[in-house]
Motif scaffolding. Sequence first.
Motif, PDB file in Angstrom:
ATOM      1  N   HIS A   1       0.845  -1.194   0.000  1.00 56.99           N
ATOM      2  CA  HIS A   1       0.000   0.000   0.000  1.00 56.99           C
ATOM      3  C   HIS A   1       0.888   1.255   0.000  1.00 56.99           C
ATOM      4  CE1 HIS A   1      -3.441  -2.558   0.619  1.00 56.99           C
ATOM      5  NE2 HIS A   1      -2.971  -2.986   1.780  1.00 56.99           N
ATOM      6  N   THR A   2       1.723   1.332  -1.011  1.00 57.62           N
ATOM      7  CA  THR A   2       2.685   2.422  -1.110  1.00 57.62           C
ATOM      8  C   THR A   2       2.126   3.557  -1.949  1.00 57.62           C
ATOM      9  OG1 THR A   2       4.505   0.880  -0.899  1.00 57.62           O
ATOM     10  CG2 THR A   2       5.021   3.003  -1.866  1.00 57.62           C
ATOM     11  N   GLY A   3       2.253   4.764  -1.430  1.00 61.08           N
ATOM     12  CA  GLY A   3       1.865   5.963  -2.155  1.00 61.08           C
ATOM     13  C   GLY A   3       3.078   6.856  -2.319  1.00 61.08           C
ATOM     14  N   ALA A   4       2.851   8.074  -2.745  1.00 59.59           N
ATOM     15  CA  ALA A   4       3.946   9.014  -2.960  1.00 59.59           C
ATOM     16  C   ALA A   4       4.631   9.395  -1.649  1.00 59.59           C
ATOM     17  CB  ALA A   4       3.418  10.267  -3.654  1.00 59.59           C
ATOM     18  N   ARG A   5       3.883   9.415  -0.557  1.00 63.50           N
ATOM     19  CA  ARG A   5       4.414   9.890   0.719  1.00 63.50           C
ATOM     20  C   ARG A   5       4.852   8.776   1.657  1.00 63.50           C
ATOM     21  NH1 ARG A   5       0.773  14.180   2.745  1.00 63.50           N
ATOM     22  NH2 ARG A   5       2.055  15.361   1.307  1.00 63.50           N
ATOM     23  N   MET A   6       4.132   7.663   1.659  1.00 55.24           N
ATOM     24  CA  MET A   6       4.450   6.610   2.620  1.00 55.24           C
ATOM     25  C   MET A   6       3.853   5.280   2.184  1.00 55.24           C
ATOM     26  SD  MET A   6       1.904   7.420   5.771  1.00 55.24           S
ATOM     27  CE  MET A   6       0.167   7.668   5.470  1.00 55.24           C
ATOM     28  N   SER A   7       4.294   4.228   2.865  1.00 56.04           N
ATOM     29  CA  SER A   7       3.717   2.895   2.716  1.00 56.04           C
ATOM     30  C   SER A   7       2.985   2.576   4.016  1.00 56.04           C
ATOM     31  CB  SER A   7       4.818   1.855   2.499  1.00 56.04           C
ATOM     32  OG  SER A   7       5.510   2.104   1.297  1.00 56.04           O
ATOM     33  N   LYS A   8       1.855   1.881   3.897  1.00 57.50           N
ATOM     34  CA  LYS A   8       1.130   1.497   5.117  1.00 57.50           C
ATOM     35  C   LYS A   8       1.846   0.377   5.855  1.00 57.50           C
ATOM     36  CE  LYS A   8      -3.505   2.972   3.930  1.00 57.50           C
ATOM     37  NZ  LYS A   8      -4.918   2.598   3.843  1.00 57.50           N
ATOM     38  N   ILE A   9       2.512  -0.510   5.086  1.00 59.46           N
ATOM     39  CA  ILE A   9       3.210  -1.652   5.665  1.00 59.46           C
ATOM     40  C   ILE A   9       4.590  -1.763   5.019  1.00 59.46           C
ATOM     41  CG2 ILE A   9       3.219  -4.162   5.978  1.00 59.46           C
ATOM     42  CD1 ILE A   9       0.140  -4.080   5.476  1.00 59.46           C
ATOM     43  N   ILE A  10       5.595  -2.006   5.847  1.00 57.81           N
ATOM     44  CA  ILE A  10       6.939  -2.342   5.372  1.00 57.81           C
ATOM     45  C   ILE A  10       7.316  -3.660   6.030  1.00 57.81           C
ATOM     46  CG2 ILE A  10       9.403  -1.740   5.362  1.00 57.81           C
ATOM     47  CD1 ILE A  10       7.873   0.203   3.677  1.00 57.81           C
ATOM     48  N   LYS A  11       7.796  -4.608   5.218  1.00 57.68           N
ATOM     49  CA  LYS A  11       8.275  -5.884   5.754  1.00 57.68           C
ATOM     50  C   LYS A  11       9.753  -6.009   5.403  1.00 57.68           C
ATOM     51  CE  LYS A  11       5.584  -9.458   5.172  1.00 57.68           C
ATOM     52  NZ  LYS A  11       4.669 -10.466   4.581  1.00 57.68           N
ATOM     53  N   TYR A  12      10.556  -6.327   6.429  1.00 58.58           N
ATOM     54  CA  TYR A  12      11.987  -6.477   6.212  1.00 58.58           C
ATOM     55  C   TYR A  12      12.594  -7.366   7.295  1.00 58.58           C
ATOM     56  CZ  TYR A  12      16.929  -5.413   5.721  1.00 58.58           C
ATOM     57  OH  TYR A  12      18.288  -5.515   5.554  1.00 58.58           O
ATOM     58  N   GLY A  13      13.294  -8.391   6.888  1.00 63.43           N
ATOM     59  CA  GLY A  13      14.018  -9.222   7.825  1.00 63.43           C
ATOM     60  C   GLY A  13      13.183  -9.820   8.942  1.00 63.43           C
ATOM     61  N   GLY A  14      11.941 -10.196   8.642  1.00 62.16           N
ATOM     62  CA  GLY A  14      11.085 -10.791   9.659  1.00 62.16           C
ATOM     63  C   GLY A  14      10.345  -9.798  10.532  1.00 62.16           C
ATOM     64  N   LEU A  15      10.504  -8.510  10.221  1.00 64.34           N
ATOM     65  CA  LEU A  15       9.806  -7.465  10.973  1.00 64.34           C
ATOM     66  C   LEU A  15       8.751  -6.806  10.102  1.00 64.34           C
ATOM     67  CD1 LEU A  15      12.821  -5.805  12.809  1.00 64.34           C
ATOM     68  CD2 LEU A  15      11.175  -7.452  13.725  1.00 64.34           C
ATOM     69  N   VAL A  16       7.688  -6.355  10.759  1.00 57.38           N
ATOM     70  CA  VAL A  16       6.587  -5.642  10.098  1.00 57.38           C
ATOM     71  C   VAL A  16       6.473  -4.269  10.743  1.00 57.38           C
ATOM     72  CG1 VAL A  16       4.093  -5.623   9.711  1.00 57.38           C
ATOM     73  CG2 VAL A  16       5.348  -7.801   9.643  1.00 57.38           C
ATOM     74  N   TYR A  17       6.591  -3.237   9.937  1.00 52.54           N
ATOM     75  CA  TYR A  17       6.455  -1.859  10.405  1.00 52.54           C
ATOM     76  C   TYR A  17       5.171  -1.286   9.822  1.00 52.54           C
ATOM     77  CZ  TYR A  17      11.486  -2.361  11.206  1.00 52.54           C
ATOM     78  OH  TYR A  17      12.727  -2.796  11.620  1.00 52.54           O
ATOM     79  N   LEU A  18       4.338  -0.717  10.660  1.00 61.14           N
ATOM     80  CA  LEU A  18       3.115  -0.063  10.192  1.00 61.14           C
ATOM     81  C   LEU A  18       3.275   1.443  10.307  1.00 61.14           C
ATOM     82  CD1 LEU A  18       0.246  -2.171  11.810  1.00 61.14           C
ATOM     83  CD2 LEU A  18       1.479  -2.566   9.652  1.00 61.14           C
ATOM     84  N   CYS A  19       2.693   2.154   9.345  1.00 62.64           N
ATOM     85  CA  CYS A  19       2.646   3.608   9.478  1.00 62.64           C
ATOM     86  C   CYS A  19       1.673   3.941  10.602  1.00 62.64           C
ATOM     87  CB  CYS A  19       2.225   4.262   8.166  1.00 62.64           C
ATOM     88  SG  CYS A  19       0.529   3.918   7.665  1.00 62.64           S
ATOM     89  N   GLY A  20       1.697   5.158  11.077  1.00 66.14           N
ATOM     90  CA  GLY A  20       0.805   5.568  12.149  1.00 66.14           C
ATOM     91  C   GLY A  20      -0.649   5.368  11.769  1.00 66.14           C
ATOM     92  N   GLN A  21      -1.411   4.806  12.683  1.00 65.79           N
ATOM     93  CA  GLN A  21      -2.830   4.558  12.459  1.00 65.79           C
ATOM     94  C   GLN A  21      -3.666   5.450  13.364  1.00 65.79           C
ATOM     95  OE1 GLN A  21      -4.053   2.358   9.996  1.00 65.79           O
ATOM     96  NE2 GLN A  21      -1.872   2.623   9.512  1.00 65.79           N
ATOM     97  N   VAL A  22      -4.722   5.991  12.806  1.00 71.30           N
ATOM     98  CA  VAL A  22      -5.671   6.801  13.555  1.00 71.30           C
ATOM     99  C   VAL A  22      -7.045   6.162  13.413  1.00 71.30           C
ATOM    100  CG1 VAL A  22      -4.352   8.936  13.267  1.00 71.30           C
ATOM    101  CG2 VAL A  22      -6.104   8.352  11.596  1.00 71.30           C
ATOM    102  N   GLY A  23      -7.976   6.591  14.210  1.00 65.21           N
ATOM    103  CA  GLY A  23      -9.326   6.048  14.150  1.00 65.21           C
ATOM    104  C   GLY A  23     -10.352   7.146  13.994  1.00 65.21           C
ATOM    105  N   SER A  24     -11.567   6.724  13.731  1.00 68.51           N
ATOM    106  CA  SER A  24     -12.653   7.702  13.622  1.00 68.51           C
ATOM    107  C   SER A  24     -13.547   7.591  14.850  1.00 68.51           C
ATOM    108  CB  SER A  24     -13.451   7.475  12.337  1.00 68.51           C
ATOM    109  OG  SER A  24     -13.998   6.177  12.337  1.00 68.51           O
ATOM    110  N   GLY A  25     -14.351   8.607  15.044  1.00 73.39           N
ATOM    111  CA  GLY A  25     -15.258   8.659  16.179  1.00 73.39           C
ATOM    112  C   GLY A  25     -15.066   9.936  16.961  1.00 73.39           C
ATOM    113  N   ASP A  26     -15.975  10.184  17.892  1.00 71.58           N
ATOM    114  CA  ASP A  26     -15.952  11.428  18.662  1.00 71.58           C
ATOM    115  C   ASP A  26     -15.189  11.323  19.973  1.00 71.58           C
ATOM    116  OD1 ASP A  26     -17.490  12.758  16.736  1.00 71.58           O
ATOM    117  OD2 ASP A  26     -19.362  12.038  17.640  1.00 71.58           O
TER     118      ASP A  26
END
Length: 119
Positions: free
Chosen positions: A8-33
């Motif tokens: 899920h790579t775009g111009a600015r960032m990827s949502k997921i990076i996998k390297y050497g057995g590790l998984v890095y997620l970009c910052g996640q936010v949620g919706s709601g009040d």
Amino acid sequence: MTSIERIHTGARMSKIIKYGGLVYLCGQVGSGDTIADQTRDCLARIDALLKEAGSSREHILQATVWLSDMADFAGMNAIWDAWVPEGHAPARACGEVKLARRELKVEIIVCAAEVNFVN
């Protein structure tokens, strides 16, 4: 040499990076009040991305939690504590920051181990 997999790579960032057995997620936010709504939604997004990457919440190694207001610390922790499987708490830091949009109350960044990684 292990290659870097970007999902899920775009111009600015990827949502997921996998390297050497590790998984890095970009910052996640949620919706709601409320902090509870946003934290619940944020953690559901993390669950989905980890599953897609071949990992799970039981395999989270490190988490960084950003709150727009530390007054929400207890409310966020109530949801977090129920979500983290017993005996699988990751290394975690939490701080107060100005988030990208005024309505956001929480952002969470995680690094996890890939479940079936073979080197």
